[in-house]
Scaffold this motif. Sequence first.
Motif, PDB file in Angstrom:
ATOM      1  N   GLN A 135       1.177  -1.295  -0.336  1.00 43.86           N
ATOM      2  CA  GLN A 135       0.691   0.176  -0.064  1.00 43.86           C
ATOM      3  C   GLN A 135       0.783   1.184   0.013  1.00 43.86           C
ATOM      4  O   GLN A 135       0.015   2.544   0.220  1.00 43.86           O
ATOM      5  N   GLY A 136       2.233   1.464   0.203  1.00 43.35           N
ATOM      6  CA  GLY A 136       2.885   2.720   0.041  1.00 43.35           C
ATOM      7  C   GLY A 136       3.439   3.223  -1.016  1.00 43.35           C
ATOM      8  O   GLY A 136       3.840   1.900  -2.103  1.00 43.35           O
ATOM      9  N   ARG A 137       2.841   4.127  -1.361  1.00 46.05           N
ATOM     10  CA  ARG A 137       3.713   4.822  -2.670  1.00 46.05           C
ATOM     11  C   ARG A 137       4.755   5.736  -2.225  1.00 46.05           C
ATOM     12  O   ARG A 137       5.375   5.242  -1.104  1.00 46.05           O
ATOM     13  N   PRO A 138       5.857   5.455  -3.419  1.00 44.33           N
ATOM     14  CA  PRO A 138       7.625   6.033  -3.176  1.00 44.33           C
ATOM     15  C   PRO A 138       7.556   6.503  -2.980  1.00 44.33           C
ATOM     16  O   PRO A 138       8.109   7.035  -1.924  1.00 44.33           O
ATOM     17  N   TRP A 139       6.719   8.174  -2.465  1.00 40.70           N
ATOM     18  CA  TRP A 139       6.752   9.689  -1.557  1.00 40.70           C
ATOM     19  C   TRP A 139       6.662   9.257  -0.269  1.00 40.70           C
ATOM     20  O   TRP A 139       7.560   9.697   1.053  1.00 40.70           O
ATOM     21  N   GLN A 140       5.898   7.874   0.388  1.00 42.13           N
ATOM     22  CA  GLN A 140       5.400   7.426   1.378  1.00 42.13           C
ATOM     23  C   GLN A 140       7.267   6.346   2.000  1.00 42.13           C
ATOM     24  O   GLN A 140       6.755   7.644   3.370  1.00 42.13           O
ATOM     25  N   PHE A 141       7.092   5.934   1.388  1.00 45.28           N
ATOM     26  CA  PHE A 141       8.611   5.262   1.643  1.00 45.28           C
ATOM     27  C   PHE A 141       9.720   5.770   2.265  1.00 45.28           C
ATOM     28  O   PHE A 141      10.011   5.542   2.894  1.00 45.28           O
ATOM     29  N   VAL A 193       1.799  11.871   6.306  1.00 45.53           N
ATOM     30  CA  VAL A 193       2.426  10.276   5.524  1.00 45.53           C
ATOM     31  C   VAL A 193       0.849   9.226   5.627  1.00 45.53           C
ATOM     32  O   VAL A 193       0.741   8.779   4.474  1.00 45.53           O
ATOM     33  N   LEU A 194       0.586   9.189   6.923  1.00 43.61           N
ATOM     34  CA  LEU A 194      -0.927   8.652   7.262  1.00 43.61           C
ATOM     35  C   LEU A 194      -1.900   9.032   5.961  1.00 43.61           C
ATOM     36  O   LEU A 194      -3.643   8.242   6.027  1.00 43.61           O
ATOM     37  N   VAL A 195      -2.494  10.615   5.912  1.00 45.12           N
ATOM     38  CA  VAL A 195      -3.794  10.432   5.677  1.00 45.12           C
ATOM     39  C   VAL A 195      -3.369   9.703   4.208  1.00 45.12           C
ATOM     40  O   VAL A 195      -3.238   9.455   2.939  1.00 45.12           O
ATOM     41  N   ASP A 196      -5.164   9.235   4.321  1.00 39.81           N
ATOM     42  CA  ASP A 196      -5.669   8.817   3.431  1.00 39.81           C
ATOM     43  C   ASP A 196      -7.098   9.694   2.433  1.00 39.81           C
ATOM     44  O   ASP A 196      -7.674   9.986   3.195  1.00 39.81           O
ATOM     45  N   TRP A 197      -6.941  10.228   1.404  1.00 44.58           N
ATOM     46  CA  TRP A 197      -7.711  10.519  -0.037  1.00 44.58           C
ATOM     47  C   TRP A 197      -9.017  10.214   0.202  1.00 44.58           C
ATOM     48  O   TRP A 197      -9.497  10.884  -0.247  1.00 44.58           O
ATOM     49  N   ASP A 360       1.996  -1.752  10.280  1.00 44.91           N
ATOM     50  CA  ASP A 360       0.596  -1.884   9.247  1.00 44.91           C
ATOM     51  C   ASP A 360      -0.167  -1.137   8.201  1.00 44.91           C
ATOM     52  O   ASP A 360      -1.606  -1.830   7.980  1.00 44.91           O
ATOM     53  N   LYS A 361       0.066  -0.198   8.103  1.00 38.96           N
ATOM     54  CA  LYS A 361      -0.190   0.556   7.473  1.00 38.96           C
ATOM     55  C   LYS A 361       0.060   0.016   5.631  1.00 38.96           C
ATOM     56  O   LYS A 361      -0.358   0.418   4.606  1.00 38.96           O
ATOM     57  N   ALA A 362       1.252  -1.151   5.459  1.00 33.35           N
ATOM     58  CA  ALA A 362       1.145  -1.635   4.527  1.00 33.35           C
ATOM     59  C   ALA A 362       2.747  -0.653   3.460  1.00 33.35           C
ATOM     60  O   ALA A 362       2.359  -0.775   2.297  1.00 33.35           O
ATOM     61  N   ILE A 363       3.255   0.566   4.239  1.00 31.55           N
ATOM     62  CA  ILE A 363       4.225   1.120   3.420  1.00 31.55           C
ATOM     63  C   ILE A 363       5.264   0.622   3.533  1.00 31.55           C
ATOM     64  O   ILE A 363       6.003   1.259   2.587  1.00 31.55           O
ATOM     65  N   ILE A 364       5.693  -0.127   4.251  1.00 31.82           N
ATOM     66  CA  ILE A 364       6.903  -0.929   4.318  1.00 31.82           C
ATOM     67  C   ILE A 364       6.753  -2.604   4.596  1.00 31.82           C
ATOM     68  O   ILE A 364       5.533  -2.974   4.621  1.00 31.82           O
ATOM     69  N   THR A 365       7.408  -3.348   3.576  1.00 32.40           N
ATOM     70  CA  THR A 365       7.187  -4.757   4.024  1.00 32.40           C
ATOM     71  C   THR A 365       8.310  -5.459   5.390  1.00 32.40           C
ATOM     72  O   THR A 365       9.016  -4.481   5.970  1.00 32.40           O
ATOM     73  N   SER A 366       7.941  -6.680   6.125  1.00 33.86           N
ATOM     74  CA  SER A 366       8.139  -7.192   7.142  1.00 33.86           C
ATOM     75  C   SER A 366       9.584  -7.125   7.121  1.00 33.86           C
ATOM     76  O   SER A 366      10.453  -6.395   8.043  1.00 33.86           O
ATOM     77  N   ALA A 367      10.529  -6.859   6.455  1.00 34.54           N
ATOM     78  CA  ALA A 367      11.804  -7.497   5.796  1.00 34.54           C
ATOM     79  C   ALA A 367      12.276  -5.368   6.268  1.00 34.54           C
ATOM     80  O   ALA A 367      13.366  -5.573   6.559  1.00 34.54           O
TER      81      ALA A 367
END
Length: 400
Positions: A135-141, A193-197, A360-367
């Motif tokens: 769910q992550g966008r490059p700018w969020q990551f 970063v968590l703003v959900d449009w 939690d927000k799937a912006i990053i992976t577990s790795a």
Amino acid sequence: MHPVSTMEVFLIAMTIIFCIPFLIWRLGRTDYFAPLVVVQILTGIVLGPGVLGAVLPGYYHFVFSPQVVQILTGLGGWAVMLFVLIAGIELDLSQAWANRRESGITAGLALGVPLVFGALTALGMLRFPGWIGLQGRPWQFVTGVGMACAVTALPILILLMEKLDILRRPIGQRILRYASLDDIAIWGVLALVLVDWERIGRQVGFLVAFAAACLLLRKLMRAIGERDRWYVMLIWLALCAFGADWSGLHFMVGAFLAGVVIDAHWFDQADMDRLRHNVLLVMMPVFFLSTGLRTEWNVGGAAVFLAALALLVAAVAGKLAGVHLAGRLLKWKPGEASLIGWLLQTKALIMIIFANILLDKAIITSATFTALLLMAVMSTMLTTPMATPRLRRLERPLLG
């Protein structure tokens, strides 16, 4: 032989959570380079699926069954909400405002430089698969990982400065001012970063309702006695965390906001210190274990360690560079910038909470989460060994 109940397995897990880190910390005498909180985090990683789960999968799945993990996650979530609430309450921005030029320059550089270094590292990670979440966008990551490198763990910083006996001294109060301003900025960037449009209406509605409720809460807290304030504080925490999570911001953002609007002088400082200590003692080990259970090595153990080292270099070098630049601009005494920089680079709890939210927000992976967790542990382990000799060199001019 009767089947083992979920409660019995849960109690086995709780015994492991409290016993193993304590024995390692006490018998190994690790406090100088690895405080108990760090040992608890490392134990959580070892007990997670990446280590214990791989070596003893049968034992791991017996002790950490889905039912037990669900209970641990709930307990750990409440523990960290309490901890974040206390961190919000203990923010004292009045001193920062009174020294706003010095505090603003130092806090800005101490946050901005490692943020840039971390963002550049994140851009490098984006060139390889397995790091950015679904769910992550490059700018969020990039922003999220960069901010994780810039975080200062204010509650752990307080504990470390207490051990160094500088918390109540002028140098300690200066460091708290810088860290407090950065703490506000960190949560503000996280909210961005968590703003959900798709849920922006809910988020605006939550913030409007929160602002109105703050006025009522503050009137109520002034009107009641301190004993009742403790109960109202907990109810307020649950409501704010629920509202923030419902709106899509995350319950940790709500917990921090709940604390920020509460005045520390409404409570006896000794009682608040005891609450923080007891939360650390009784409940936070559960959060560390549940955090460790989320670590994975999907992209390969070597790659995760390399990413952790790159993030550590970005975080430490960025923090030291930013603070040294502030020291030059403000004409600090020789050696002060080095001491302050090493103390401000400590990560531990707040960065782990921050990384948990990104996961939690799937912006990053577990790795990526695992790499950030390892970076936070290494950063915190460096703090006391690097700060102590620098403090000794400064002790006479600073404390005399």
